[in-house]
Design a protein around this motif. Sequence first.
Motif, PDB file in Angstrom:
ATOM      1  N   MET A 191       0.855  -1.073   0.008  1.00  0.00           N
ATOM      2  CA  MET A 191       0.085  -0.040   0.035  1.00  0.00           C
ATOM      3  C   MET A 191       0.900   1.305   0.086  1.00  0.00           C
ATOM      4  SD  MET A 191      -3.130   1.184   0.210  1.00  0.00           S
ATOM      5  CE  MET A 191      -3.577   2.892   0.721  1.00  0.00           C
ATOM      6  N   LYS A 192       1.794   1.252   0.874  1.00  0.00           N
ATOM      7  CA  LYS A 192       2.690   2.329   0.810  1.00  0.00           C
ATOM      8  C   LYS A 192       3.615   2.591  -0.344  1.00  0.00           C
ATOM      9  CE  LYS A 192       5.596   4.448   4.555  1.00  0.00           C
ATOM     10  NZ  LYS A 192       6.224   4.268   5.714  1.00  0.00           N
ATOM     11  N   LEU A 193       3.974   1.694  -0.835  1.00  0.00           N
ATOM     12  CA  LEU A 193       4.897   1.608  -2.158  1.00  0.00           C
ATOM     13  C   LEU A 193       3.783   2.182  -3.075  1.00  0.00           C
ATOM     14  CD1 LEU A 193       7.735   1.140  -3.257  1.00  0.00           C
ATOM     15  CD2 LEU A 193       6.868  -1.033  -3.598  1.00  0.00           C
ATOM     16  N   SER A 194       2.651   1.850  -3.353  1.00  0.00           N
ATOM     17  CA  SER A 194       1.764   2.211  -4.488  1.00  0.00           C
ATOM     18  C   SER A 194       1.298   3.811  -4.121  1.00  0.00           C
ATOM     19  CB  SER A 194       0.696   1.383  -4.555  1.00  0.00           C
ATOM     20  OG  SER A 194      -0.262   1.614  -2.997  1.00  0.00           O
ATOM     21  N   VAL A 195       1.491   4.307  -2.876  1.00  0.00           N
ATOM     22  CA  VAL A 195       1.236   5.657  -2.687  1.00  0.00           C
ATOM     23  C   VAL A 195       2.483   6.450  -3.159  1.00  0.00           C
ATOM     24  CG1 VAL A 195       0.929   7.584  -0.915  1.00  0.00           C
ATOM     25  CG2 VAL A 195      -0.509   5.340  -0.794  1.00  0.00           C
ATOM     26  N   ILE A 196       3.400   5.747  -3.122  1.00  0.00           N
ATOM     27  CA  ILE A 196       4.812   6.439  -3.464  1.00  0.00           C
ATOM     28  C   ILE A 196       4.722   6.514  -4.736  1.00  0.00           C
ATOM     29  CG2 ILE A 196       7.328   6.301  -3.468  1.00  0.00           C
ATOM     30  CD1 ILE A 196       7.098   5.199  -0.462  1.00  0.00           C
ATOM     31  N   ALA A 197       4.516   5.423  -5.287  1.00  0.00           N
ATOM     32  CA  ALA A 197       4.617   5.229  -6.923  1.00  0.00           C
ATOM     33  C   ALA A 197       3.455   6.373  -7.441  1.00  0.00           C
ATOM     34  CB  ALA A 197       4.329   3.907  -7.306  1.00  0.00           C
ATOM     35  N   ALA A 198       2.475   6.360  -7.090  1.00  0.00           N
ATOM     36  CA  ALA A 198       1.321   7.265  -7.542  1.00  0.00           C
ATOM     37  C   ALA A 198       1.667   8.590  -7.306  1.00  0.00           C
ATOM     38  CB  ALA A 198       0.130   7.023  -6.849  1.00  0.00           C
ATOM     39  N   THR A 199       2.397   9.027  -6.392  1.00  0.00           N
ATOM     40  CA  THR A 199       2.761  10.238  -5.853  1.00  0.00           C
ATOM     41  C   THR A 199       3.824  10.711  -7.076  1.00  0.00           C
ATOM     42  OG1 THR A 199       2.397  10.193  -3.795  1.00  0.00           O
ATOM     43  CG2 THR A 199       3.778  12.049  -4.388  1.00  0.00           C
ATOM     44  N   LEU A 200       5.018   9.898  -7.158  1.00  0.00           N
ATOM     45  CA  LEU A 200       5.933   9.972  -8.226  1.00  0.00           C
ATOM     46  C   LEU A 200       5.354  10.285  -9.548  1.00  0.00           C
ATOM     47  CD1 LEU A 200       8.799   8.180  -6.554  1.00  0.00           C
ATOM     48  CD2 LEU A 200       8.572  10.269  -6.532  1.00  0.00           C
ATOM     49  N   LEU A 201       4.798   9.351  -9.876  1.00  0.00           N
ATOM     50  CA  LEU A 201       4.034   9.335 -11.196  1.00  0.00           C
ATOM     51  C   LEU A 201       3.504  10.773 -11.360  1.00  0.00           C
ATOM     52  CD1 LEU A 201       3.198   8.172 -14.008  1.00  0.00           C
ATOM     53  CD2 LEU A 201       1.197   7.026 -12.828  1.00  0.00           C
ATOM     54  N   GLY A 202       2.731  11.262 -10.406  1.00  0.00           N
ATOM     55  CA  GLY A 202       2.043  12.573 -10.403  1.00  0.00           C
ATOM     56  C   GLY A 202       3.015  13.644 -10.771  1.00  0.00           C
ATOM     57  N   PHE A 203       4.306  13.500 -10.085  1.00  0.00           N
ATOM     58  CA  PHE A 203       5.121  14.670 -10.079  1.00  0.00           C
ATOM     59  C   PHE A 203       5.584  14.605 -11.865  1.00  0.00           C
ATOM     60  CE2 PHE A 203       6.624  14.166  -5.558  1.00  0.00           C
ATOM     61  CZ  PHE A 203       5.980  15.256  -5.178  1.00  0.00           C
ATOM     62  N   ASP A 233      10.687   9.586   1.053  1.00  0.00           N
ATOM     63  CA  ASP A 233      10.768  10.810   1.983  1.00  0.00           C
ATOM     64  C   ASP A 233      10.107  11.962   1.243  1.00  0.00           C
ATOM     65  OD1 ASP A 233      12.041   9.737   3.957  1.00  0.00           O
ATOM     66  OD2 ASP A 233      14.055  10.225   3.253  1.00  0.00           O
ATOM     67  N   MET A 234      10.457  11.994  -0.261  1.00  0.00           N
ATOM     68  CA  MET A 234       9.777  12.825  -0.917  1.00  0.00           C
ATOM     69  C   MET A 234       8.291  12.757  -1.106  1.00  0.00           C
ATOM     70  SD  MET A 234      12.127  15.002  -1.724  1.00  0.00           S
ATOM     71  CE  MET A 234      11.776  16.084  -3.286  1.00  0.00           C
ATOM     72  N   ALA A 235       7.720  11.550  -1.113  1.00  0.00           N
ATOM     73  CA  ALA A 235       6.140  11.395  -1.026  1.00  0.00           C
ATOM     74  C   ALA A 235       5.618  11.941   0.097  1.00  0.00           C
ATOM     75  CB  ALA A 235       5.918   9.950  -1.470  1.00  0.00           C
ATOM     76  N   THR A 236       6.460  11.918   1.269  1.00  0.00           N
ATOM     77  CA  THR A 236       6.055  12.119   2.652  1.00  0.00           C
ATOM     78  C   THR A 236       5.910  13.540   2.660  1.00  0.00           C
ATOM     79  OG1 THR A 236       6.753  10.228   3.375  1.00  0.00           O
ATOM     80  CG2 THR A 236       6.368  12.013   4.825  1.00  0.00           C
ATOM     81  N   VAL A 237       6.945  14.304   2.331  1.00  0.00           N
ATOM     82  CA  VAL A 237       7.186  15.523   2.034  1.00  0.00           C
ATOM     83  C   VAL A 237       5.924  16.416   1.361  1.00  0.00           C
ATOM     84  CG1 VAL A 237       8.544  17.679   1.352  1.00  0.00           C
ATOM     85  CG2 VAL A 237       9.513  15.788   2.733  1.00  0.00           C
ATOM     86  N   HIS A 238       5.619  15.772   0.113  1.00  0.00           N
ATOM     87  CA  HIS A 238       4.569  16.077  -0.453  1.00  0.00           C
ATOM     88  C   HIS A 238       3.070  16.219   0.146  1.00  0.00           C
ATOM     89  CE1 HIS A 238       2.558  17.000  -4.296  1.00  0.00           C
ATOM     90  NE2 HIS A 238       1.717  15.914  -4.064  1.00  0.00           N
ATOM     91  N   GLN A 239       2.967  15.027   0.907  1.00  0.00           N
ATOM     92  CA  GLN A 239       1.724  14.914   1.515  1.00  0.00           C
ATOM     93  C   GLN A 239       1.742  15.854   2.694  1.00  0.00           C
ATOM     94  OE1 GLN A 239       1.155  10.727   2.872  1.00  0.00           O
ATOM     95  NE2 GLN A 239       0.915  10.126   0.563  1.00  0.00           N
ATOM     96  N   LEU A 240       2.783  15.936   3.413  1.00  0.00           N
ATOM     97  CA  LEU A 240       2.809  16.875   4.587  1.00  0.00           C
ATOM     98  C   LEU A 240       2.653  18.305   4.105  1.00  0.00           C
ATOM     99  CD1 LEU A 240       6.097  15.880   6.428  1.00  0.00           C
ATOM    100  CD2 LEU A 240       3.667  15.368   7.343  1.00  0.00           C
ATOM    101  N   SER A 241       3.039  18.535   3.002  1.00  0.00           N
ATOM    102  CA  SER A 241       2.820  20.000   2.585  1.00  0.00           C
ATOM    103  C   SER A 241       1.523  20.451   2.712  1.00  0.00           C
ATOM    104  CB  SER A 241       3.700  20.218   1.182  1.00  0.00           C
ATOM    105  OG  SER A 241       3.060  19.620   0.247  1.00  0.00           O
ATOM    106  N   TYR A 242       0.653  19.506   2.144  1.00  0.00           N
ATOM    107  CA  TYR A 242      -0.775  19.873   2.032  1.00  0.00           C
ATOM    108  C   TYR A 242      -1.442  20.468   3.341  1.00  0.00           C
ATOM    109  CZ  TYR A 242      -0.954  18.431  -2.672  1.00  0.00           C
ATOM    110  OH  TYR A 242      -0.861  18.408  -3.999  1.00  0.00           O
TER     111      TYR A 242
END
Length: 128
Positions: free
Chosen positions: A1-13, A67-76
Amino acid sequence: MKLSVIAATLLGFAVLSAQPAQAQDEQRYEHFKGQPAKTLDQAMFNLANFNAKLAQLMADGELTAEDMATVHQLSYTLENALQKLDEEVDTLQEVLEEVHIASETLDYDTVKKQGRIYLETSAKIVKK
């Protein structure tokens, strides 16, 4: 699950970086909503907690893709908190202006009432 969120976030970037700025602004809200900041207290709580989380990530040294995915989420959540803080500071400026004008005209009641509101609200922002 965590990996899919990261992948989705990076794909979004990757998708967003290839689009014009206007399209980025229009699609940006679709990623994450972040924690709400409906009150100043909630905004200050979120700022303190999410700043601490961001500081922890930054202190660890090298940032990973996770970490970058986490930073992205925190920023919201941080953006929501800062937006609420900005609104509250605007209101605080208006209240202080009422105190200022009332002090010039010797309007004791307004100074007492609005001064109390100003002090109570600003105390939530000012570090003691």
